[in-house]
Design an enzyme around this catalytic site. Structure first.
Site, PDB file in Angstrom:
ATOM      1  N   GLU A   1      -5.614   0.277   6.143  1.00  0.00           N
ATOM      2  CA  GLU A   1      -5.568   0.774   7.519  1.00  0.00           C
ATOM      3  C   GLU A   1      -6.477  -0.015   8.448  1.00  0.00           C
ATOM      4  O   GLU A   1      -6.140  -0.248   9.600  1.00  0.00           O
ATOM      5  CB  GLU A   1      -5.914   2.268   7.557  1.00  0.00           C
TER       6      GLU A   1
ATOM      7  N   ASP B   1      -0.653   5.634  16.206  1.00  0.00           N
ATOM      8  CA  ASP B   1      -0.875   4.201  16.409  1.00  0.00           C
ATOM      9  C   ASP B   1       0.049   3.724  17.533  1.00  0.00           C
ATOM     10  O   ASP B   1       0.684   4.528  18.213  1.00  0.00           O
ATOM     11  CB  ASP B   1      -0.614   3.434  15.113  1.00  0.00           C
TER      12      ASP B   1
ATOM     13  N   TRP C   1       0.825  -1.221   0.000  1.00  0.00           N
ATOM     14  CA  TRP C   1       0.000   0.000   0.000  1.00  0.00           C
ATOM     15  C   TRP C   1       0.848   1.255   0.000  1.00  0.00           C
ATOM     16  O   TRP C   1       0.318   2.362   0.030  1.00  0.00           O
ATOM     17  CB  TRP C   1      -0.938   0.009   1.196  1.00  0.00           C
ATOM     18  N   ARG C   2       2.149   1.126  -0.046  1.00  0.00           N
ATOM     19  CA  ARG C   2       3.011   2.302  -0.086  1.00  0.00           C
ATOM     20  C   ARG C   2       2.838   3.013  -1.420  1.00  0.00           C
ATOM     21  O   ARG C   2       2.939   2.384  -2.470  1.00  0.00           O
ATOM     22  CB  ARG C   2       4.474   1.908   0.098  1.00  0.00           C
TER      23      ARG C   2
ATOM     24  N   GLY D   1      -9.286 -12.104  11.960  1.00  0.00           N
ATOM     25  CA  GLY D   1      -9.643 -11.705  13.319  1.00  0.00           C
ATOM     26  C   GLY D   1     -10.354 -10.363  13.386  1.00  0.00           C
ATOM     27  O   GLY D   1     -10.432  -9.641  12.386  1.00  0.00           O
ATOM     28  N   TYR D   2     -10.862 -10.038  14.552  1.00  0.00           N
ATOM     29  CA  TYR D   2     -11.621  -8.793  14.765  1.00  0.00           C
ATOM     30  C   TYR D   2     -12.614  -8.587  13.629  1.00  0.00           C
ATOM     31  O   TYR D   2     -12.541  -7.612  12.880  1.00  0.00           O
ATOM     32  CB  TYR D   2     -10.683  -7.602  14.889  1.00  0.00           C
TER      33      TYR D   2
ATOM     34  N   TYR E   1      -7.174   7.041  14.931  1.00  0.00           N
ATOM     35  CA  TYR E   1      -6.022   6.622  14.128  1.00  0.00           C
ATOM     36  C   TYR E   1      -6.389   6.458  12.655  1.00  0.00           C
ATOM     37  O   TYR E   1      -5.764   7.046  11.767  1.00  0.00           O
ATOM     38  CB  TYR E   1      -5.404   5.308  14.645  1.00  0.00           C
TER      39      TYR E   1
ATOM     40  N   CYS F   1      16.439  12.176  22.110  1.00  0.00           N
ATOM     41  CA  CYS F   1      15.563  11.252  22.832  1.00  0.00           C
ATOM     42  C   CYS F   1      15.868  11.280  24.325  1.00  0.00           C
ATOM     43  O   CYS F   1      16.981  10.996  24.754  1.00  0.00           O
ATOM     44  CB  CYS F   1      15.719   9.828  22.298  1.00  0.00           C
TER      45      CYS F   1
END
Length: 333
Positions: free
Chosen positions: A34, A130, A21-22, A78-79, A112, A196
DNA sequence: AACTCGGGGTG
DNA sequence: CACCCAGAGTT
């Protein structure tokens, strides 16, 4: 643009993962990617992404399909509510809305996913937070348990002014997936190392979420009819999919009586669902009904395991309920 | 804020 | 094992 932002984008241009999907700008295809990626690893989502878009190449194609076909394409991912929501969304809109605020109203799109589609497909300047971005920002700012709203506002403030927001969001996600790993992050390879604040103890940020795992003991009743196995539409867990009757083990006697059968034990299968371990005792019984070929229905993985277990016992006893069993996928009985 | 929903990869 | 994954919806 600040130096560290430039550094991250340079890192992304050089190290970006090559994913199906890039570079995709078709909002429908971005959406499918997504949604599939919600709580799902990239490697697991890729084959479903290809298959789903081959089967339903456009929003219109999805809209015209029966829900059961959509669930079948989603089988194993799933889901399953995600697939049902995509299908419902396709009925509700003629085309995908072009703004974050409007996308957020669609079923199955939360902060998201709405931000990902808005930024990647429509170039809207909105942060997509995310699990990867949460981890990266928690570490960069040394936050142990940042609230979602705080995180979103933080991420929103970091978006460069004149850059592609979709690329920026994906750069942060890729950094989290490839460098800022949950365990054993590769800080020396990180373009953000200098600034960081969490790099001395990266595994403290964010604090791990401890979930207690509890075990559940169930029974699955495989009823062998004249044409196959008895299936019912599942509710609650695995909503919308099909399977053999599944219930707490204690209910076996009354369930068996309701069907008028004498089930025999056929072994056990184990299955893990979110923070829960299922131990399913499989029971088998000849049944005075029709039944059907389970390959025609969308089945959760658990039911594939149950049916394989039952099939194994039958094969061991030399029983072949149906003559033309094909050795592929779920066995038909 | 806490729970629910799948399935699989990884240390 | 535990923890996490390009989260969302409900209570």
């Amino acid at each position: 643009m600040e130096a560290w932002q430039k550094a991250l984008l340079a890192w992304y241009r050089a190290q970006a993962r090559l994913l199906p999907w890039r570079g995709e700008k078709d909002p429908y295809r971005v959406l499918v990617a997504e949604v599939l990626l919600q709580q799902t690893r990239v490697a697991q989502a890729i084959p479903y992404y290809r298959r789903f878009l081959e089967r339903f190449p456009t929003l219109k194609a999805l809209r015209g399909a029966p829900l059961e076909e959509v669930l079948k394409a989603w089988q194993g991912a799933g889901y399953y509510r995600r697939a049902a929501n995509l299908h419902r969304l396709a009925q509700e809109v003629e085309a995908l809305p072009r703004s974050y605020a409007e996308l957020l109203k669609l079923p199955g799109l939360g902060p998201y996913t709405a931000a990902a589609v808005a930024s990647i497909a429509f170039g809207e300047r909105v942060a997509a937070v995310d699990g990867n971005v949460r981890r990266v920002l928690s570490r960069v700012f040394a936050l142990e348990n940042p609230a979602p709203k705080v995180l979103w506002e933080l991420a929103q403030g970091l978006l460069p002014e004149a850059e592609d927001p979709g690329a920026w969001n994906q750069a942060l996600m890729d950094l989290g997936a490839e460098v800022c790993l949950p365990r054993g992050p590769r800080c020396t390879a990180c373009p953000l190392e200098a600034l960081c604040r969490g790099k001395e103890a990266p595994e403290r940020f964010p604090r791990p979420r401890r979930r207690r795992v509890q075990e559940e003991i169930l029974a699955a009743l495989v009823l062998l009819g004249r044409k196959g196995v008895h299936l019912e539409r599942l509710s609650g867990r695995f909503q919308g999919l099909y399977g053999v009757p599944l219930f707490p083990l204690a209910e076996l006697p009354q369930r068996a009586e309701a069907f008028g059968v004498r089930p025999q034990p056929a072994g056990e299968v184990r299955h893990a669902v979110t923070h829960r371990r299922l131990r399913v005792q499989v029971y088998l019984a000849p049944w005075d009904g029709e039944g059907e070929d389970p390959r025609g229905r969308p089945l959760p993985k658990l039911m594939e395991k149950v049916l394989r277990q039952a099939q194994a016992l039958l094969a061991h006893e030399g029983v072949v309920p149906l003559p033309h069993a094909k050795p592929q996928g779920v066995e038909p009985f």
